[in-house]
Design an enzyme around this catalytic site. Sequence first.
Site, PDB file in Angstrom:
ATOM      1  CB  SER A 262      -0.831   0.077   1.175  1.00  0.00           C
ATOM      2  OG  SER A 262      -0.134   0.107   2.288  1.00  0.00           O
TER       3      SER A 262
ATOM      4  CG  ASP B 184      -3.848  -2.298  -1.842  1.00  0.00           C
ATOM      5  OD1 ASP B 184      -4.902  -2.245  -2.735  1.00  0.00           O
ATOM      6  OD2 ASP B 184      -3.890  -2.369  -0.434  1.00  0.00           O
ATOM      7  CG  HIS B 185      -6.282   1.384  -2.562  1.00  0.00           C
ATOM      8  ND1 HIS B 185      -7.431   1.466  -3.110  1.00  0.00           N
ATOM      9  CD2 HIS B 185      -6.290   0.396  -1.513  1.00  0.00           C
ATOM     10  CE1 HIS B 185      -8.144   0.810  -2.580  1.00  0.00           C
ATOM     11  NE2 HIS B 185      -7.467   0.064  -1.581  1.00  0.00           N
TER      12      HIS B 185
ATOM     13  CD  GLU C  81     -12.080   0.717  -5.733  1.00  0.00           C
ATOM     14  OE1 GLU C  81     -11.000   0.042  -5.480  1.00  0.00           O
ATOM     15  OE2 GLU C  81     -12.832   0.947  -4.786  1.00  0.00           O
TER      16      GLU C  81
END
Length: 332
Positions: free
Chosen positions: A56, A93-94, A147
């Site tokens: 992350s 991640d993200h 997303e």
Amino acid sequence: MTSYKELGLVNTKDLFKKAVSGGYAIPAYNFNNMEQMQAIIQACVETKSPVILQVSAGARKYANQNILRNMARGAVEYAIELGHNIPIALHLDHGDTFEICRDCIETGFSSVMIDGSHLPYNENVALTRKVCEFAHSQKDYVTVEGELGVLAGVEDDVSSEHSHYTEPSEVVDFVSKTKVDSLAISIGTSHGRAKFKPEQCTKDSNGILIPPPLRFDILEEIEKQIPGFPIVLHGSSSVPVEYVQLIEKFGGKLSDSVGIPEDQLRRAAKSAVCKINIDSDGRLAMTAIIRQVFTQKPDEFDPRKYLGPARDELKKLYAHKNQNVLGSAGQA
Ligand SMILES: [Zn+2]
């Protein structure tokens, strides 16, 4: 410029294809330090599961991206040393900008998420497409997760007060315009350890909060729109009551903790959901054991004596997830 193949890693293309047709999900476990990485690899080697090591923004800040990618290389060698060469992907991640994704791709990540879910739809499409064009044009194809829809909750630097479910009517357009390799959706999972407010939940006879069920109707509608396309669930920790109780028994305070029941995740894993992100459960397991050691052995001051047992518990947790929740055990 380092290709992930030089680090011994794989992208998620083949992993997802097999997971969708096999009716299981690949675990995506976040790591920030050596003990977490070791626990993930030990569990996945023991259960013969492929795995996605997830980094992350918070992890990049905490541990340094360069250290983490070299730990992923170490993870590959560690798995071989433990006796089974499981496929390991290293995933951002993200990622929230093109630049962060490019930076990770150029330093050996095999997969990135570009999260434009907070943007207006057309901007999300444009940003995701830009990352895909870059990732897919590399000598070794890097996979991209996009997303649609917004999850509630807080996870490192990602937070949102309100969620909104993925709109099934948008998914065909989004996937075809962006060329993403997988799609994270919002059907009622949520980041963090307090995934729902108490007033959203019911209570069982022991006073344990029971969350509202996942929106399988939306998942089914999405699957109808893009049959066989890899779907990702974020925020899928179950927040085990045993860990919360252990933490509170030894002085912690985690009021109103509630997660996603494992039987619902098991059901999702059998569908086109092929990647399930689990972070909070690992945090809870480590914290519970460290608190226990601190309380029961107040004279202990060797970090190995509390990080070691925490690592053992984490390994047990991950093995359980692979075997009983994701169904990924025996697939590598
Ligand atoms: Zn997430």
